[in-house]
Design an enzyme around this catalytic site. Structure first.
Site, PDB file in Angstrom:
ATOM      1  N   ASP A  54      -4.886 -17.729 -19.681  1.00 29.21           N
ATOM      2  CA  ASP A  54      -3.710 -17.972 -18.855  1.00 29.21           C
ATOM      3  C   ASP A  54      -4.059 -17.754 -17.379  1.00 29.21           C
ATOM      4  O   ASP A  54      -3.695 -18.532 -16.501  1.00 29.21           O
ATOM      5  CB  ASP A  54      -2.572 -17.022 -19.249  1.00 29.21           C
ATOM      6  CG  ASP A  54      -2.275 -17.028 -20.739  1.00 29.21           C
ATOM      7  OD1 ASP A  54      -3.235 -17.016 -21.535  1.00 29.21           O
ATOM      8  OD2 ASP A  54      -1.097 -17.035 -21.120  1.00 29.21           O
ATOM      9  N   GLU A 100       3.902  -8.052 -25.960  1.00 28.71           N
ATOM     10  CA  GLU A 100       2.562  -8.585 -25.713  1.00 28.71           C
ATOM     11  C   GLU A 100       2.078  -8.191 -24.309  1.00 28.71           C
ATOM     12  O   GLU A 100       1.291  -7.302 -24.167  1.00 28.71           O
ATOM     13  CB  GLU A 100       2.562 -10.101 -25.912  1.00 28.71           C
ATOM     14  CG  GLU A 100       1.175 -10.696 -25.815  1.00 28.71           C
ATOM     15  CD  GLU A 100       0.934 -11.842 -26.770  1.00 28.71           C
ATOM     16  OE1 GLU A 100       1.882 -12.327 -27.382  1.00 28.71           O
ATOM     17  OE2 GLU A 100      -0.226 -12.246 -26.908  1.00 28.71           O
ATOM     18  N   GLU A 107       6.682 -20.874 -22.066  1.00 26.33           N
ATOM     19  CA  GLU A 107       5.396 -20.802 -22.763  1.00 26.33           C
ATOM     20  C   GLU A 107       5.054 -22.132 -23.435  1.00 26.33           C
ATOM     21  O   GLU A 107       3.907 -22.544 -23.449  1.00 26.33           O
ATOM     22  CB  GLU A 107       5.477 -19.706 -23.828  1.00 26.33           C
ATOM     23  CG  GLU A 107       4.244 -19.591 -24.703  1.00 26.33           C
ATOM     24  CD  GLU A 107       4.322 -18.403 -25.649  1.00 26.33           C
ATOM     25  OE1 GLU A 107       5.448 -17.960 -25.969  1.00 26.33           O
ATOM     26  OE2 GLU A 107       3.261 -17.900 -26.057  1.00 26.33           O
ATOM     27  N   ARG A 129       8.148  -9.937 -24.334  1.00 28.51           N
ATOM     28  CA  ARG A 129       7.947  -9.545 -25.730  1.00 28.51           C
ATOM     29  C   ARG A 129       6.875  -8.460 -25.840  1.00 28.51           C
ATOM     30  O   ARG A 129       6.357  -7.995 -24.820  1.00 28.51           O
ATOM     31  CB  ARG A 129       7.599 -10.768 -26.573  1.00 28.51           C
ATOM     32  CG  ARG A 129       6.252 -11.375 -26.251  1.00 28.51           C
ATOM     33  CD  ARG A 129       5.922 -12.517 -27.219  1.00 28.51           C
ATOM     34  NE  ARG A 129       4.670 -13.131 -26.886  1.00 28.51           N
ATOM     35  CZ  ARG A 129       4.498 -14.445 -26.743  1.00 28.51           C
ATOM     36  NH1 ARG A 129       5.502 -15.286 -26.891  1.00 28.51           N
ATOM     37  NH2 ARG A 129       3.299 -14.917 -26.467  1.00 28.51           N
TER      38      ARG A 129
HETATM   39  C1  BGC Z   1      -0.381 -15.405 -25.516  1.00 23.44           C
HETATM   40  C2  BGC Z   1      -1.080 -16.423 -24.685  1.00 23.44           C
HETATM   41  C3  BGC Z   1      -2.526 -16.359 -24.946  1.00 23.44           C
HETATM   42  C4  BGC Z   1      -2.698 -16.681 -26.381  1.00 23.44           C
HETATM   43  C5  BGC Z   1      -4.065 -16.872 -26.876  1.00 23.44           C
HETATM   44  C6  BGC Z   1      -0.640 -15.694 -26.945  1.00 23.44           C
HETATM   45  O1  BGC Z   1      -0.045 -14.821 -27.796  1.00 23.44           O
HETATM   46  O2  BGC Z   1       0.947 -15.301 -25.214  1.00 23.44           O
HETATM   47  O3  BGC Z   1      -0.539 -16.829 -23.581  1.00 23.44           O
HETATM   48  O4  BGC Z   1      -3.331 -17.043 -24.089  1.00 23.44           O
HETATM   49  O5  BGC Z   1      -2.001 -15.804 -27.214  1.00 23.44           O
HETATM   50  O6  BGC Z   1      -4.038 -17.993 -27.612  1.00 23.44           O
END
Ligand code: BGC
Length: 907
Positions: free
Chosen positions: A494, A487, A751, A485
């Site tokens: 993570d 992002e 996720e 996506r």
């Molecule tokens: C991401 C995560 C990240 C998080 C923070 C998300 O949008 O995909 O994996 O750690 O935001 O809360």
């Protein structure tokens, strides 16, 4: 000491300089050498070593070392160190090429033969080495428009025979370098993403064989990449147009040297790449190709000279320490079907990251539209809603000028997608594409696979497969949250949760050396680490369990690879972070902050201030250990003391007199237990409460942890003597659990626990990635506890290995064997256990120059054997002792086959 007889079967192999076998463009002024001793004998080890380095690598390569004036000869040094031994000769200078070799003395004082030679070559170390300027073309249009990729070229004449040539290059954006009609190297998406305000990476290529006397052409295509393409923060966050900086340095046989560098004289144009973007995809119109543009004899009269020319700041140029991104493998689709009128759907059988390579024949101007998705909608169409603003669409317009059936092969250069399904519309002549018309090209940072885990439970093996593919898909130059996506950020939380698993699966040493530089570059002025790195324009700090990556990741890399330099380099920023945490605490209790809690936990809430304080304590303890490892004893003491005080503050603020922990969630108990924050006499009670919560009416035997609790859940249960519970959670196939996704066909880690459910279908596409590695952090427990293989923290890099397999004590479909292989910096380690007919068998391999402690699951030393013999009569085994319910012993390097009686406890 005799130098005459080499020990049989012993050899020094696998020479590495820093993180590579034969690095070019080395940026470390003091590179470090590593090797492996290959010697299968029990007890094999290195007692001394000798390294020698020459400026005349060719002589060494020809095996003619006699009379060599060595640049550095360490002489015989009594040491068992074989990993990251620093060069200690006269200072190395830019471009210097050296050969080196090593020999070692074994446990009997016998030397091995000299190893085969290895090579390294220094990069551009001084500011004055750089002559290149940044060049590009200004592209009209507004900011949100996708724009064509510049093609740039420079012709030059060589009037002699080339002796040696190197190309040093970097891009603001991503580049493909070309020389005399050929591509230079195999790197993709180079030079990757760094904190561009501070740093650009360059790479060096040996192009000697690509040059010729006479006319030559150096060229490059430059894509927007992370620099001027879309990132999570929108398009063109760093700059408007991509640029190139390259310098080709040529040495002729007659001794003349010349440099062809990017400057205002280069010619440029745009061509078939109508646009390329990491999120949106690539549009390639083959009718606009520029045949021969990257070779001599091409008429570039219609090209203009580059109109963007900027000075390069040498202080920002950094030799890339980590591996480049490359095409690692190709997958064939498992099915092809018609999804709707004119739309063909290919199932790659694996959620993967990279791009497709199409083979197609058709009329000029026929247009293939290639869309990518991870899932299908209930009606069988491609699910793209979860890609959000990423269009993930590639377009190929056919050249088609030759015979009707003449194939054209195309793959995009400057984009990547996360997908399992590919939908292609516009296939020529309305025909059906054959299955081999499409291949999935898997693209990621080029890391060796170092770990294997397998056991008797096939679903768990699929989980391990999914974890590894999650790593493949998200280790594309930086560790990302997700690859599909809009992002794809280097989210710190993570990364810290998964890094332990990552270090087992693949050689991530260079990869993290690079990202830890991104992370420290991105540290905020007051000491916070950012939520993601590179952080570009935004991303504050103060996200507990996210920011702590700045402490946890360097420590984990140090543990896995014994890379002390990484720890040293990160140490000051770790301390600054702790100071910041302390300043933002109230009597050592961290306050509530809105971010991110136990992110994506399911039906559970863990207080944010508890998470923040627990992580504060944990980070302080790690820095105390790091200080001790670096010999800073006074600081180690100070941080140990601080840890003890935070621990007390945690207890005052979050633990009742009876031992209940605020929030009473699984994650609350897991953190309190795993980070050692409870009074000793409350640990049992806390473990009971944790189990009761798992068993509660609400959770009915299921986990509820989010990103923050997931990694430590099973380790906490295991350490608290609740191994059966940990195994049940592992083997659970009902929602929510690790295997729920597996039984529903997942090929990567999702996720969210509820990414897809039988009752609700695909969850909210607003945030639902099917390739997010965080929940794959269970992998570390599979290696460390199920297979039972970890490094001794006091002797990192698996110099001393702790082998403590924990066989499955449950009665419901028990796991009856498990095996792990880990190819670490000292060599190959293996554990393989089986239980059957009341017996436990364990095969162990420890590489030469390492040792191990082994724990067998039986309490009577006299009942334990190795190759059928009593342990205390076995060569290589010592200090046999009972330790609680186990028998422990020390072993030297070698292969062992242990056995002991074992019966499944009644659980
Ligand atoms: C991401 C995560 C990240 C998080 C923070 C998300 O949008 O995909 O994996 O750690 O935001 O809360």
């Amino acid at each position: 000491m005799t130098n005459r007889v080499n020990p049989p079967h012993a050899a020094v192999t696998d020479l590495r300089c820093e993180y590579a076998a034969a690095p070019l463009g080395m940026g470390e002024r003091v590179p470090r050498f590593s090797w492996r001793l290959d010697d299968p004998r029990r007890g094999a080890c290195q007692t001394a070593m000798q390294i020698r380095v020459t400026d005349r690598p060719d002589t060494l390569a020809e095996g003619d070392a006699a009379g060599e004036p060595w640049r550095w000869d360490s002489g015989r040094v009594a040491t068992d160190q074989s990993v990251l031994v620093p060069y200690a000769g006269p200072p190395l200078t830019s471009r210097q090429r050296c050969g080196w070799q090593v020999r070692v003395w074994d446990q009997h004082g016998q030397p091995t033969a000299w190893s085969a030679p290895a090579f390294f070559e220094m990069g551009l170390l001084e500011a004055h080495d750089w002559q290149a300027r940044w060049i590009g073309i200004a592209r009209p249009g507004d900011r949100s428009e996708l724009k064509p990729a510049p093609y740039m070229r420079k012709g030059f004449t060589l009037s002699g025979v080339v002796h040696r040539a190197r190309l040093y290059a970097s891009a603001k954006g991503v580049m493909e370098l070309r020389l005399n009609d050929q591509r230079v190297g195999e790197d993709l998406l180079t030079p990757g993403w760094t904190e561009y305000a501070t740093r650009f990476q360059y790479r060096a290529y040996d192009v000697t064989a690509m040059l010729r006397t006479g006319e030559n052409v150096l060229g490059a295509i430059v894509g927007d990449g992370w620099y001027s393409g879309w990132t999570a923060q929108g398009p063109r966050v760093y700059g408007e147009d991509p640029m190139l900086a390259a310098q080709l340095e040529i040495e002729l046989e007659d001794g003349r040297r010349l440099i062809v560098a990017t400057d205002g004289s280069w010619k440029a144009t745009t061509g078939p790449i109508v646009h390329s973007d990491l999120f949106q995809g690539e549009f390639y119109d083959a009718r606009l190709e520029l045949p021969g543009w990257d070779g001599p004899g091409y008429d570039d009269a219609a090209w203009r000279t580059v109109d963007l020319v900027e000075d390069l700041d040498p202080a920002k140029m950094t030799a890339a320490p980590g591996p480049a991104v490359r095409a690692i493998m190709r997958l064939k689709p498992i099915t092809v079907r018609q999804a709707s009128e004119g739309a063909w759907l290919f199932d790659m059988g694996q959620n993967m990251v990279g791009h497709v390579r199409v083979t197609v024949a058709g009329e000029r101007g026929s247009t293939l539209t290639i869309r990518h998705g991870e899932m299908l909608n209930p009606d069988g169409s491609l699910h793209v809603a979860n890609l959000r603003r990423a269009r993930a669409t590639d377009t190929y317009v056919l050249r088609g000028e030759v015979a009707r059936d003449r194939n054209e092969v195309w793959e995009p250069r400057f984009t990547f997608h996360g997908f399992r399904y590919v939908e292609i519309t516009g296939w020529p002549y309305g025909s059906r594409p054959s299955a081999d018309a499409v291949q999935g090209v898997v693209v990621h940072s080029d890391m060796a696979v170092t770990g294997e885990f397998a056991c008797s439970n096939k679903l768990v093996n699929q989980l391990q497969h999914n974890i590894q593919w999650g790593q493949r898909g998200n280790f594309v130059d930086i560790p990302t949250d997700c690859p599909q996506r809009d992002e794809r950020l280097g989210w710190t939380g993570d990364a810290q949760v998964f890094i332990g698993t990552a270090c087992f699966n693949m050689d991530v040493q260079g990869f993290f050396a690079k990202w830890l530089t991104d992370l420290t570059d991105a540290q905020l002025e007051d000491g916070w680490f950012p939520n993601f790195a590179p952080r570009a324009v935004a991303s504050g700090g103060n996200a507990p369990a996210w920011d702590d990556a700045g402490v946890i990741c360097p420590w984990t890399v140090y543990q896995a690879y014994a890379d002390r330099r990484i720890l040293e380099r990160c140490y000051e920023s770790m301390k600054r972070y702790l100071d910041c945490l302390e300043r933002h605490s109230d009597n050592l209790v961290r306050p509530f902050v809105p971010y991110y809690g136990d992110w994506l936990s399911i039906d559970a809430t863990t207080p944010h201030d508890l998470i923040a304080t627990a992580y504060f304590a944990h980070s302080v303890r790690i820095v105390a250990d790091a200080a001790a490892a670096l010999g800073r004893d006074e600081e180690a003491g100070r941080y140990q003391d601080l840890f003890a005080r935070i621990r007390q503050a945690f207890q005052r603020a979050f633990v009742t007199a009876g031992g209940r922990v605020s929030g009473e969630s699984q994650t609350a108990y897991v953190l309190a237990l795993h980070f050692d924050l409870l009074p000793e006499d409350k640990r049992g009670f806390a473990a009971d409460r944790l189990e009761q919560d798992i068993d509660s009416l609400e959770h009915k035997g299921h986990l509820s942890t989010g990103f923050v609790g997931v990694r430590d859940l099973n380790p906490a249960l295991t350490a608290a003597g609740r191994l059966a519970r940990a195994y049940r959670l592992l083997k659970n196939t009902t929602y929510p659990s690790w295997l729920y996704a597996v039984v529903h066909g997942a090929t990567t880690i999702w996720e969210r626990w509820d990414g897809w459910t039988a009752h609700g279908g695909i969850h909210d596409p607003g945030m639902n990635s099917f390739n997010h590695y965080a929940y794959g952090a269970i992998g570390q427990w599979l290696y460390e506890s199920v297979a039972g293989l970890r490094t001794d923290p006091a002797r990192p890099g698996y110099k001393h290995v702790l082998i403590a397999p924990r066989p499955d004590p449950t009665n419901d479909d028990p796991i009856t064997w498990a095996r792990a292989v880990y190819r670490g910096v000292h060599g190959r380690i293996e554990t393989h256990w089986r239980v059957a007919d009341g017996s436990f068998d364990l095969d162990v391999t420890i590489p030469a120059n390492a040792t191990a402690t082994v724990w067998l699951p039986h309490d009577d030393p006299s009942a334990c054997t190795e190759m059928g013999r009593p342990l205390d009569k076995t060569e290589g085994v010592s200090a046999v002792r009972a330790e609680g319910a186990s028998v422990a012993c020390e072993i030297a390097a070698g292969r062992y086959a242990f056995g002991c009686p074992w019966s499944r406890p009644r659980t």
